[in-house]
Motif scaffolding. Structure first.
Motif, short mmCIF file in Angstrom:
data_model
loop_
_atom_site.label_atom_id
_atom_site.label_comp_id
_atom_site.label_asym_id
_atom_site.label_seq_id
_atom_site.Cartn_x
_atom_site.Cartn_y
_atom_site.Cartn_z
N GLU A 217 50.55 46.53 37.56
CA GLU A 217 50.93 45.54 38.58
C GLU A 217 51.74 46.38 39.66
O GLU A 217 51.75 45.67 40.71
CB GLU A 217 52.17 44.78 37.63
CG GLU A 217 53.57 45.87 37.21
CD GLU A 217 54.52 44.62 36.83
OE1 GLU A 217 55.28 44.03 37.56
OE2 GLU A 217 54.95 45.11 35.69
N GLN A 218 52.12 47.53 39.55
CA GLN A 218 52.78 48.22 41.00
C GLN A 218 51.66 48.27 41.77
O GLN A 218 51.72 48.19 43.00
CB GLN A 218 53.49 49.19 40.54
CG GLN A 218 54.10 50.05 41.81
CD GLN A 218 55.12 51.10 41.24
OE1 GLN A 218 55.11 51.69 40.42
NE2 GLN A 218 55.88 51.31 42.36
N ALA A 219 50.39 48.72 41.20
CA ALA A 219 49.11 48.81 41.98
C ALA A 219 48.69 47.61 42.94
O ALA A 219 48.24 47.58 44.11
CB ALA A 219 48.19 49.40 41.34
N VAL A 220 49.03 46.57 41.98
CA VAL A 220 48.60 45.16 42.80
C VAL A 220 49.32 45.12 43.82
O VAL A 220 49.33 44.51 44.94
CB VAL A 220 48.57 44.09 41.51
CG1 VAL A 220 48.65 42.59 42.28
CG2 VAL A 220 47.90 44.41 40.67
N VAL B 290 47.43 34.64 44.83
CA VAL B 290 47.06 35.53 45.90
C VAL B 290 46.85 37.01 45.16
O VAL B 290 45.82 37.62 45.57
CB VAL B 290 47.91 35.45 46.80
CG1 VAL B 290 47.59 36.70 47.86
CG2 VAL B 290 47.79 34.13 47.73
N GLU B 291 47.80 37.19 44.27
CA GLU B 291 47.86 38.69 43.76
C GLU B 291 46.66 38.77 42.78
O GLU B 291 45.74 39.80 42.58
CB GLU B 291 49.06 38.77 43.00
CG GLU B 291 50.45 39.08 44.04
CD GLU B 291 51.46 38.76 43.17
OE1 GLU B 291 52.61 38.88 43.98
OE2 GLU B 291 51.70 38.30 42.36
N VAL B 292 46.04 37.71 42.05
CA VAL B 292 44.84 37.52 41.22
C VAL B 292 43.97 37.85 42.15
O VAL B 292 42.89 38.83 41.68
CB VAL B 292 44.72 36.22 40.29
CG1 VAL B 292 43.62 36.30 39.90
CG2 VAL B 292 45.89 36.22 39.51
N GLU B 293 43.82 37.28 43.00
CA GLU B 293 42.50 37.41 44.04
C GLU B 293 42.46 38.76 44.65
O GLU B 293 41.32 39.40 44.57
CB GLU B 293 42.36 36.39 45.33
CG GLU B 293 41.28 36.59 46.03
CD GLU B 293 39.87 36.50 45.32
OE1 GLU B 293 39.05 37.30 45.88
OE2 GLU B 293 39.85 35.70 44.34
N VAL B 294 43.63 39.44 44.94
CA VAL B 294 43.60 40.80 45.36
C VAL B 294 43.20 41.95 44.28
O VAL B 294 42.22 42.76 44.56
CB VAL B 294 44.85 41.39 45.96
CG1 VAL B 294 44.88 42.79 46.04
CG2 VAL B 294 45.25 40.61 47.14
N ALA B 295 43.50 41.47 43.07
CA ALA B 295 43.10 42.26 41.70
C ALA B 295 41.82 42.15 41.75
O ALA B 295 41.04 43.25 41.29
CB ALA B 295 43.94 42.03 40.40
N ASN B 296 41.16 41.05 41.70
CA ASN B 296 39.59 40.68 41.66
C ASN B 296 38.89 41.25 42.86
O ASN B 296 37.75 42.08 42.44
CB ASN B 296 39.37 39.22 41.94
CG ASN B 296 39.57 38.42 40.51
OD1 ASN B 296 39.60 39.14 39.25
ND2 ASN B 296 40.02 37.01 40.40
N LEU B 297 39.56 41.45 43.90
CA LEU B 297 38.90 42.31 45.11
C LEU B 297 38.87 43.84 44.88
O LEU B 297 37.76 44.12 44.87
CB LEU B 297 39.60 42.07 46.45
CG LEU B 297 39.25 42.91 47.59
CD1 LEU B 297 38.01 42.66 48.27
CD2 LEU B 297 40.36 42.71 48.82
N VAL B 298 39.76 44.27 44.19
CA VAL B 298 39.84 45.73 43.95
C VAL B 298 38.83 45.96 42.72
O VAL B 298 38.03 47.04 42.84
CB VAL B 298 41.20 46.24 43.46
CG1 VAL B 298 41.17 47.68 43.03
CG2 VAL B 298 42.22 46.15 44.63
N PRO C 69 33.62 39.18 35.58
CA PRO C 69 34.53 38.27 35.13
C PRO C 69 35.96 38.30 35.74
O PRO C 69 36.40 39.33 36.10
CB PRO C 69 34.65 38.45 33.63
CG PRO C 69 33.74 39.48 33.35
CD PRO C 69 33.11 40.16 34.49
N PRO C 70 36.69 37.22 36.22
CA PRO C 70 37.91 37.38 36.50
C PRO C 70 38.74 38.05 35.93
O PRO C 70 38.88 38.23 34.64
CB PRO C 70 38.57 35.76 36.74
CG PRO C 70 37.17 34.88 36.77
CD PRO C 70 36.23 35.86 35.85
N VAL C 71 39.95 38.81 36.66
CA VAL C 71 40.79 39.44 35.79
C VAL C 71 41.89 38.55 34.79
O VAL C 71 41.90 37.30 35.20
CB VAL C 71 41.86 40.19 36.71
CG1 VAL C 71 41.00 41.51 37.49
CG2 VAL C 71 42.44 39.35 37.62
N ILE C 72 42.17 39.18 33.78
CA ILE C 72 43.21 38.35 32.86
C ILE C 72 44.56 39.09 32.82
O ILE C 72 44.43 40.66 32.90
CB ILE C 72 42.42 38.17 31.37
CG1 ILE C 72 42.16 39.55 30.91
CG2 ILE C 72 41.34 37.17 31.68
CD1 ILE C 72 41.78 39.21 29.18
#
Length: 314
Positions: free
Chosen positions: A100-103, A129-137, A160-163
């Motif tokens: 979560e800190q990396a996100v 927004v944070e989910v989409e940033v995680a998906n981008l990474v 697959p999308p992050v969970i």
């Protein structure tokens, strides 16, 4: 990632052996292969993050260790983001965990937060927004992985999308010996961790596939670099040019009010330096074209001299 992944055909005996003795019983061989892959991913991943953020993002290889697939769930915090990527050789070829800190750190960088603004830990469920940033990474990691992998090891896209949270806790994964590659993102004193988990049978097969078709790997890497370079050339950057207006005392500056007009000196310089992303590019001069002010390029900045002959830095 929902539910238990079905074992690939013919893998039952292999899974039994993995549970008993590991993929090879040679941890040094596994960690060496993981180290090689970890180093290979650094350059394309740094380039991908820099392209997304329009600035360099610290991204370093922290460590490579032998682990187990099940630990990606057991070691995850309640707000970490996880996804699983399949390939032609395995339905669980690569698992990605973003703390979560990396996100939070990457969100700050992408949205232009000031350097002194701390990211901290989110301490809550990820926002859309944070989910989409995680998906981008994760997409950047998958693209980097494919860029340095032989064809047989290519990950299937899209991922697959992050969970995270309760959904992650209730997810069953096929367990087995793995190698864990840890990266840090961000600069001290505030960094976050991104971890890659690869089954040992997958990481050890990479060397065989690369040895079997090294030309295909080089061609794939070249194709990816060409495609990535094309994306970089289309990226938009902000141009800046400034003009000095003269000198004023601090008292006069403190007395400035909205609407006040500041006159330019007759001897005010008409030249300026054009820059982009804090890099000096050209010596220019100000002018007008009908109702618009203009900047006309006179020539490139001479880096061997004093940054444009004493002109003001934008």
């Amino acid at each position: 990632m929902h539910g238990s992944a079905a074992p690939a055909e013919g893998s039952t005996s292999l899974s039994i052996m993995e549970r008993l003795v590991g993929a090879t019983g040679e941890p040094e061989k596994v960690t060496k292969s993981g180290q090689i892959l970890g180093d290979q991913l650094l350059k394309p991943m740094r380039a991908g993050l820099e392209d997304a953020a329009n600035e360099a993002v610290p991204f370093e290889l922290e460590k490579v260790e032998v682990d187990r697939i099940s630990e990606i769930v057991a070691a995850s915090g309640p707000h970490d983001a996880v996804t699983l990527a399949a390939s032609g050789v395995s339905p669980d070829a690569l698992l990605i965990r973003i703390e979560e800190q990396a996100v939070a750190i990457i969100v700050n960088v992408l949205f232009g937060a000031e350097p002194e603004t701390g990211a901290g830990r989110l301490g809550r469920d990820l926002s859309p927004v944070e989910v989409e940033v995680a998906n981008l990474v994760c997409r950047l990691l998958a693209a980097s992985f494919n860029a340095v992998s032989p064809p047989a090891q290519q990950l299937k896209l899209p991922l697959p999308p992050v969970i995270s949270g309760d959904v992650l806790r209730s997810t069953a994964l096929r367990d087995g010996p793995a190698v864990r590659i840890d990266y840090t993102v961000g600069a001290e004193p505030e960094t976050g961790r991104i971890s890659l988990y690869l089954p040992q049978r997958v990481i050890l097969r990479r060397g065989k596939d690369e040895a079997a078709d090294p030309m295909a790997t080089d061609a794939q890497s070249s194709e990816w670099k060409a495609r990535f370079n094309d994306e970089v050339m289309r990226a938009r950057v902000k141009l800046e040019a400034t003009m000095p207006v003269g000198k004023m005392s601090l008292g006069a500056i403190s007395a400035l009010r909205t609407g006040q007009v500041i006159e330019l000196s007759r001897t005010a310089p008409t030249e300026t330096l054009l820059s982009a992303k804090n890099k000096l590019l050209f010596v220019c001069e100000f002018g007008r074209l009908e109702q618009n002010y203009t900047v006309r390029i006179k020539g490139p900045v001479d880096s061997e001299n004093d940054a444009g002959g004493g002109l003001p830095l934008p």
